[in-house]
Design a protein around this motif. Structure first.
Motif, PDB file in Angstrom:
ATOM      1  N   VAL A  41     -14.001  -8.492  -8.549  1.00  0.00           N
ATOM      2  CA  VAL A  41     -13.180  -7.276  -8.439  1.00  0.00           C
ATOM      3  C   VAL A  41     -13.387  -6.382  -9.652  1.00  0.00           C
ATOM      4  O   VAL A  41     -13.492  -5.162  -9.525  1.00  0.00           O
ATOM      5  CB  VAL A  41     -11.691  -7.645  -8.277  1.00  0.00           C
ATOM      6  CG1 VAL A  41     -10.831  -6.385  -8.277  1.00  0.00           C
ATOM      7  CG2 VAL A  41     -11.473  -8.422  -6.990  1.00  0.00           C
ATOM      8  N   LEU A  42     -13.476  -6.972 -10.831  1.00  0.00           N
ATOM      9  CA  LEU A  42     -13.683  -6.184 -12.043  1.00  0.00           C
ATOM     10  C   LEU A  42     -15.065  -5.531 -12.037  1.00  0.00           C
ATOM     11  O   LEU A  42     -15.213  -4.368 -12.439  1.00  0.00           O
ATOM     12  CB  LEU A  42     -13.522  -7.068 -13.285  1.00  0.00           C
ATOM     13  CG  LEU A  42     -13.672  -6.374 -14.646  1.00  0.00           C
ATOM     14  CD1 LEU A  42     -12.638  -5.252 -14.789  1.00  0.00           C
ATOM     15  CD2 LEU A  42     -13.529  -7.384 -15.782  1.00  0.00           C
ATOM     16  N   ALA A  43     -16.069  -6.274 -11.581  1.00  0.00           N
ATOM     17  CA  ALA A  43     -17.426  -5.716 -11.500  1.00  0.00           C
ATOM     18  C   ALA A  43     -17.459  -4.536 -10.536  1.00  0.00           C
ATOM     19  O   ALA A  43     -18.067  -3.492 -10.811  1.00  0.00           O
ATOM     20  CB  ALA A  43     -18.406  -6.802 -11.069  1.00  0.00           C
ATOM     21  N   PHE A  68     -17.086  -0.419  -1.291  1.00  0.00           N
ATOM     22  CA  PHE A  68     -16.591  -0.987  -2.549  1.00  0.00           C
ATOM     23  C   PHE A  68     -15.628  -2.155  -2.328  1.00  0.00           C
ATOM     24  O   PHE A  68     -15.837  -3.245  -2.879  1.00  0.00           O
ATOM     25  CB  PHE A  68     -15.924   0.101  -3.393  1.00  0.00           C
ATOM     26  CG  PHE A  68     -16.908   1.035  -4.038  1.00  0.00           C
ATOM     27  CD1 PHE A  68     -17.575   0.680  -5.195  1.00  0.00           C
ATOM     28  CD2 PHE A  68     -17.178   2.269  -3.476  1.00  0.00           C
ATOM     29  CE1 PHE A  68     -18.491   1.518  -5.795  1.00  0.00           C
ATOM     30  CE2 PHE A  68     -18.101   3.134  -4.060  1.00  0.00           C
ATOM     31  CZ  PHE A  68     -18.762   2.759  -5.210  1.00  0.00           C
ATOM     32  N   ARG A  69     -14.558  -1.939  -1.575  1.00  0.00           N
ATOM     33  CA  ARG A  69     -13.575  -3.006  -1.383  1.00  0.00           C
ATOM     34  C   ARG A  69     -13.978  -3.973  -0.270  1.00  0.00           C
ATOM     35  O   ARG A  69     -13.514  -5.109  -0.232  1.00  0.00           O
ATOM     36  CB  ARG A  69     -12.201  -2.416  -1.067  1.00  0.00           C
ATOM     37  CG  ARG A  69     -11.272  -2.414  -2.259  1.00  0.00           C
ATOM     38  CD  ARG A  69     -11.719  -1.500  -3.380  1.00  0.00           C
ATOM     39  NE  ARG A  69     -11.568  -0.105  -3.052  1.00  0.00           N
ATOM     40  CZ  ARG A  69     -11.934   0.891  -3.859  1.00  0.00           C
ATOM     41  NH1 ARG A  69     -12.511   0.634  -5.027  1.00  0.00           N
ATOM     42  NH2 ARG A  69     -11.758   2.149  -3.507  1.00  0.00           N
ATOM     43  N   TYR A  99       0.827  -1.208   0.000  1.00  0.00           N
ATOM     44  CA  TYR A  99       0.000   0.000   0.000  1.00  0.00           C
ATOM     45  C   TYR A  99       0.863   1.260   0.000  1.00  0.00           C
ATOM     46  O   TYR A  99       0.515   2.257  -0.644  1.00  0.00           O
ATOM     47  CB  TYR A  99      -0.936  -0.011   1.214  1.00  0.00           C
ATOM     48  CG  TYR A  99      -1.900  -1.172   1.199  1.00  0.00           C
ATOM     49  CD1 TYR A  99      -3.048  -1.141   0.419  1.00  0.00           C
ATOM     50  CD2 TYR A  99      -1.653  -2.314   1.962  1.00  0.00           C
ATOM     51  CE1 TYR A  99      -3.935  -2.204   0.398  1.00  0.00           C
ATOM     52  CE2 TYR A  99      -2.539  -3.384   1.951  1.00  0.00           C
ATOM     53  CZ  TYR A  99      -3.670  -3.326   1.163  1.00  0.00           C
ATOM     54  OH  TYR A  99      -4.538  -4.383   1.144  1.00  0.00           O
ATOM     55  N   TRP A 100       1.996   1.210   0.733  1.00  0.00           N
ATOM     56  CA  TRP A 100       2.894   2.366   0.712  1.00  0.00           C
ATOM     57  C   TRP A 100       3.479   2.565  -0.678  1.00  0.00           C
ATOM     58  O   TRP A 100       3.644   3.710  -1.131  1.00  0.00           O
ATOM     59  CB  TRP A 100       4.014   2.191   1.736  1.00  0.00           C
ATOM     60  CG  TRP A 100       3.589   2.230   3.169  1.00  0.00           C
ATOM     61  CD1 TRP A 100       3.836   1.286   4.123  1.00  0.00           C
ATOM     62  CD2 TRP A 100       2.820   3.243   3.830  1.00  0.00           C
ATOM     63  NE1 TRP A 100       3.284   1.644   5.327  1.00  0.00           N
ATOM     64  CE2 TRP A 100       2.651   2.848   5.182  1.00  0.00           C
ATOM     65  CE3 TRP A 100       2.257   4.455   3.401  1.00  0.00           C
ATOM     66  CZ2 TRP A 100       1.950   3.615   6.104  1.00  0.00           C
ATOM     67  CZ3 TRP A 100       1.548   5.222   4.324  1.00  0.00           C
ATOM     68  CH2 TRP A 100       1.403   4.801   5.643  1.00  0.00           C
ATOM     69  N   GLY A 144      -7.232   2.005 -10.282  1.00  0.00           N
ATOM     70  CA  GLY A 144      -6.911   2.039  -8.861  1.00  0.00           C
ATOM     71  C   GLY A 144      -7.884   1.198  -8.047  1.00  0.00           C
ATOM     72  O   GLY A 144      -7.482   0.483  -7.124  1.00  0.00           O
ATOM     73  N   GLY A 145      -9.163   1.278  -8.405  1.00  0.00           N
ATOM     74  CA  GLY A 145     -10.162   0.480  -7.712  1.00  0.00           C
ATOM     75  C   GLY A 145      -9.935  -1.006  -7.909  1.00  0.00           C
ATOM     76  O   GLY A 145     -10.121  -1.811  -6.988  1.00  0.00           O
ATOM     77  N   TYR A 146      -9.527  -1.378  -9.119  1.00  0.00           N
ATOM     78  CA  TYR A 146      -9.257  -2.783  -9.416  1.00  0.00           C
ATOM     79  C   TYR A 146      -8.077  -3.300  -8.590  1.00  0.00           C
ATOM     80  O   TYR A 146      -8.144  -4.382  -7.983  1.00  0.00           O
ATOM     81  CB  TYR A 146      -8.965  -2.945 -10.904  1.00  0.00           C
ATOM     82  CG  TYR A 146      -8.775  -4.379 -11.347  1.00  0.00           C
ATOM     83  CD1 TYR A 146      -9.878  -5.214 -11.561  1.00  0.00           C
ATOM     84  CD2 TYR A 146      -7.506  -4.908 -11.544  1.00  0.00           C
ATOM     85  CE1 TYR A 146      -9.723  -6.530 -11.959  1.00  0.00           C
ATOM     86  CE2 TYR A 146      -7.335  -6.223 -11.939  1.00  0.00           C
ATOM     87  CZ  TYR A 146      -8.446  -7.024 -12.147  1.00  0.00           C
ATOM     88  OH  TYR A 146      -8.273  -8.340 -12.539  1.00  0.00           O
ATOM     89  N   LEU A 147      -7.014  -2.505  -8.521  1.00  0.00           N
ATOM     90  CA  LEU A 147      -5.827  -2.911  -7.768  1.00  0.00           C
ATOM     91  C   LEU A 147      -6.138  -3.037  -6.274  1.00  0.00           C
ATOM     92  O   LEU A 147      -5.775  -4.032  -5.631  1.00  0.00           O
ATOM     93  CB  LEU A 147      -4.707  -1.896  -7.987  1.00  0.00           C
ATOM     94  CG  LEU A 147      -3.384  -2.154  -7.260  1.00  0.00           C
ATOM     95  CD1 LEU A 147      -2.825  -3.534  -7.605  1.00  0.00           C
ATOM     96  CD2 LEU A 147      -2.368  -1.067  -7.601  1.00  0.00           C
ATOM     97  N   LEU A 148      -6.830  -2.054  -5.719  1.00  0.00           N
ATOM     98  CA  LEU A 148      -7.177  -2.123  -4.295  1.00  0.00           C
ATOM     99  C   LEU A 148      -8.160  -3.259  -4.028  1.00  0.00           C
ATOM    100  O   LEU A 148      -8.131  -3.874  -2.953  1.00  0.00           O
ATOM    101  CB  LEU A 148      -7.777  -0.794  -3.830  1.00  0.00           C
ATOM    102  CG  LEU A 148      -6.803   0.383  -3.737  1.00  0.00           C
ATOM    103  CD1 LEU A 148      -7.541   1.657  -3.343  1.00  0.00           C
ATOM    104  CD2 LEU A 148      -5.684   0.097  -2.731  1.00  0.00           C
ATOM    105  N   GLY A 149      -9.005  -3.562  -4.999  1.00  0.00           N
ATOM    106  CA  GLY A 149      -9.938  -4.672  -4.857  1.00  0.00           C
ATOM    107  C   GLY A 149      -9.222  -6.011  -4.779  1.00  0.00           C
ATOM    108  O   GLY A 149      -9.602  -6.887  -3.992  1.00  0.00           O
TER     109      GLY A 149
END
Length: 296
Positions: A235-237, A218-219, A153-154, A260-265
């Protein structure tokens, strides 16, 4: 065409439709001007259809077919995007202007409504957790402080800091950020006779709280609660609906939210924990404020 490529094409179509509507976008210029209940349903429909687009693209996946055949999935799906619509349209400004007619009314409201929206979302998700997911999950949608490692995450936050710095030179970003300058803080400082540091702390702490709830929904909820129905492709959805959630913000931010949402998911799915994503999301938000402020 491979389903992931079709999903990217679908995302491009959605982005093009929203941002070619006008300079502000379809969501801001049309949906936000609808009557409240219609606006709730419109936001729910946009979020649900973007999520559903990925369901359609992977409709032949055996795990998805099995998951979609369960009534609990559809109840949770409907509840999820009704909550999404309520969150997007949460507004108590008319009521607050009557109960608190002070010169710093707008600033106080901009802070307090974020706390009120947080409580609303937390309450609704707790209801869903105890109704559907407590037996299947080890914690409340990833709110577990036992995160093994913050290192990835860092690295994400460091990379995003560079991107945000260069993005802060874009006219669309400068027109939208920093949100603090649009908060009415000057009226609060003048009316209360306090230093501006207090206004910055009050506003940015309330602003940061919003991202705890965004990550939880979301996550946490969309990924961890729906994983048992849809597997890793959930995660893609989620990322698709997360991108739509950013309609109304500058186009570069909406595009980056998909990736970014996909990666954090993915990280949330693997760790069953959202706190790393909260740190990244809050860090990104505050860096956007800081770099936009430095741009003048």
């Amino acid at each position: 065409m491979e389903p992931h490529l079709k999903a990217l094409l679908g995302a491009a179509v959605l982005l093009t439709f929203n941002y070619s509507w006008s300079a502000s976008g379809f969501e801001r210029d049309f949906i936000r001007k609808l009557p409240w209940l219609t606006e709730v349903l419109a936001h729910s429909l946009m979020g649900g259809l973007s999520f559903g687009l990925v369901l359609f693209l992977f409709r032949r996946d055996k795990q998805w077919v099995s998951g979609l055949s369960q009534p609990a999935f559809w109840w949770k799906f409907a509840a999820a995007f009704l909550i999404y619509g309520l969150y997007r349209t949460f507004n108590l400004s008319a009521w607050f202007s009557e109960v608190y007619p002070a010169p710093d009314q707008y600033f106080i409201y901009r802070c307090l409504y974020r706390y009120a929206r947080f409580v609303m979302m937390l309450f609704l998700l707790l209801l869903l957790y105890y109704a559907f997911d407590k037996k299947h999950l080890s914690n409340f949608y990833g709110l577990d402080f036992r995160l093994k490692s913050m290192k990835p995450y860092w690295w994400i936050l460091a990379g995003m800091a560079v991107i945000i710095f260069f993005a802060s030179f874009l006219e669309s970003i400068q027109a939208y950020y920093p949100l603090y300058k649009k908060s009415g803080a000057h009226a609060f400082v003048a009316y209360r006779g306090v230093t501006e540091v207090w206004a910055v702390v009050l506003f940015e702490s309330a602003y940061s709280l919003s991202f705890v709830m965004v990550e939880l929904f979301f996550r946490g909820f969309l990924v961890l609660a729906f994983y048992r129905y849809l597997g890793s492709r959930v995660v893609l959805a989620m990322a698709m609906s997360y991108m739509v959630f950013h309609f109304g913000k500058p186009l570069p931010e909406a595009i980056s939210s998909l990736f970014g949402g996909y990666l954090l998911g993915i990280l949330s799915m693997q760790s069953k924990n959202i706190w790393g994503g909260v740190v990244v999301h809050v860090g990104i938000a505050l860096l956007m404020e800081l770099f936009a402020f430095l741009q003048g």
